[in-house]
Motif scaffolding. Structure first.
Motif, mmCIF file in Angstrom:
data_model
loop_
_atom_site.group_PDB
_atom_site.id
_atom_site.type_symbol
_atom_site.label_atom_id
_atom_site.label_comp_id
_atom_site.label_asym_id
_atom_site.label_seq_id
_atom_site.Cartn_x
_atom_site.Cartn_y
_atom_site.Cartn_z
ATOM 1 N N ASP A 48 5.012 -21.411 33.865
ATOM 2 C CA ASP A 48 4.647 -21.333 35.283
ATOM 3 C C ASP A 48 3.653 -20.200 35.511
ATOM 4 O O ASP A 48 2.703 -20.354 36.285
ATOM 5 C CB ASP A 48 5.887 -21.120 36.157
ATOM 6 N N ALA A 49 3.867 -19.075 34.848
ATOM 7 C CA ALA A 49 2.954 -17.933 34.990
ATOM 8 C C ALA A 49 1.557 -18.289 34.500
ATOM 9 O O ALA A 49 0.555 -17.890 35.106
ATOM 10 C CB ALA A 49 3.497 -16.720 34.248
ATOM 11 N N GLN A 90 7.690 -21.550 45.793
ATOM 12 C CA GLN A 90 8.106 -22.368 46.934
ATOM 13 C C GLN A 90 7.931 -23.854 46.652
ATOM 14 O O GLN A 90 8.767 -24.661 47.055
ATOM 15 C CB GLN A 90 7.317 -21.971 48.179
ATOM 16 N N ARG A 91 6.854 -24.207 45.948
ATOM 17 C CA ARG A 91 6.596 -25.628 45.659
ATOM 18 C C ARG A 91 7.692 -26.228 44.803
ATOM 19 O O ARG A 91 8.019 -27.386 44.947
ATOM 20 C CB ARG A 91 5.256 -25.796 44.932
ATOM 21 N N SER A 132 15.320 -17.110 42.070
ATOM 22 C CA SER A 132 13.928 -16.753 42.365
ATOM 23 C C SER A 132 13.802 -15.780 43.534
ATOM 24 O O SER A 132 12.927 -14.923 43.531
ATOM 25 C CB SER A 132 13.093 -17.995 42.605
ATOM 26 N N GLY A 133 14.652 -15.904 44.537
ATOM 27 C CA GLY A 133 14.591 -14.973 45.675
ATOM 28 C C GLY A 133 14.850 -13.543 45.242
ATOM 29 O O GLY A 133 14.135 -12.619 45.629
ATOM 30 N N PHE A 134 15.888 -13.357 44.423
ATOM 31 C CA PHE A 134 16.189 -12.030 43.892
ATOM 32 C C PHE A 134 15.025 -11.527 43.057
ATOM 33 O O PHE A 134 14.562 -10.405 43.199
ATOM 34 C CB PHE A 134 17.426 -12.073 43.000
ATOM 35 N N ARG A 135 14.557 -12.377 42.144
ATOM 36 C CA ARG A 135 13.500 -11.996 41.207
ATOM 37 C C ARG A 135 12.214 -11.631 41.948
ATOM 38 O O ARG A 135 11.547 -10.656 41.611
ATOM 39 C CB ARG A 135 13.237 -13.129 40.216
#
Length: 184
Positions: A48-49, A90-91, A132-135
């Motif tokens: 993804d990165a 988000q996607r 993902s929110g935490f990260r």
């Protein structure tokens, strides 16, 4: 008194604006590692990165005319990378709603009184497993240097949500590493 930004790569940027592919490649070589690391910290996944990095450089070169030189080129590019990474997260629907599923686990966890020393590899591996929110909040605060007010504006959340996500992320990260050390 207003500080002027000196861009050490001004000549390359001018050539990039003229669609000089060799100049674009030079800019890419100068910035790709740092920007990849930024994208990786937010997405938590190397593939993804890489996608985010590709999108960010394409976008940067397409919109280079909007670069006003009021900040360094690296800062301008990093902002594009961060935005692309956040959009990517988000996607694929890895948003901060996942954090609520973990809230009960983290609220029951009592952090240790003394901070143990963790290796960089342990932290990197544990961060990949965070929701993902935490990260995202942890990365923006610790690694990108944003404060909670800025994070709240970037993510469209309240400042208190940013602070609580950050604390929960730290606690969850410690728990993951502790479990890995004890059971790894």
């Amino acid at each position: 008194m207003e500080a002027n930004t000196v861009n050490i790569h001004a000549d390359l940027i001018v050539r990039c604006k003229d669609d000089d592919r060799s100049a674009q490649f030079e800019i890419y070589k100068l910035y790709n590692k740092a920007m990849f690391n930024t994208a990786l910290r937010i997405t938590g996944d190397e593939n993804d990165a890489e996608d985010v990095l590709q999108e960010a450089f394409v976008s940067a070169f397409q919109h280079l005319s909007s670069y006003r030189e009021d900040a360094s080129f690296g800062a301008w590019l990093k902002r594009i990378v961060i935005n692309k990474a956040l959009n990517h997260v988000q996607r694929v629907k890895k948003d901060m709603m996942l954090a609520e599923d973990v809230r009960k686990e983290t609220s029951e966890y009592e952090p240790e009184k003394t901070e143990p020393n963790y290796t960089v590899d342990q932290v990197k591996q544990a961060m990949k497993t965070l929701p993902s929110g935490f990260r995202t909040v942890l990365s923006l605060y610790l690694f990108e240097g944003y404060d909670h007010k800025e994070i709240s504006e970037i993510l469209g959340i309240t400042e208190s949500t940013s602070k609580s996500q950050y604390k929960r992320a730290k606690d969850k990260l410690k728990m993951i590493i502790k479990q890995e050390v004890n059971y790894g």
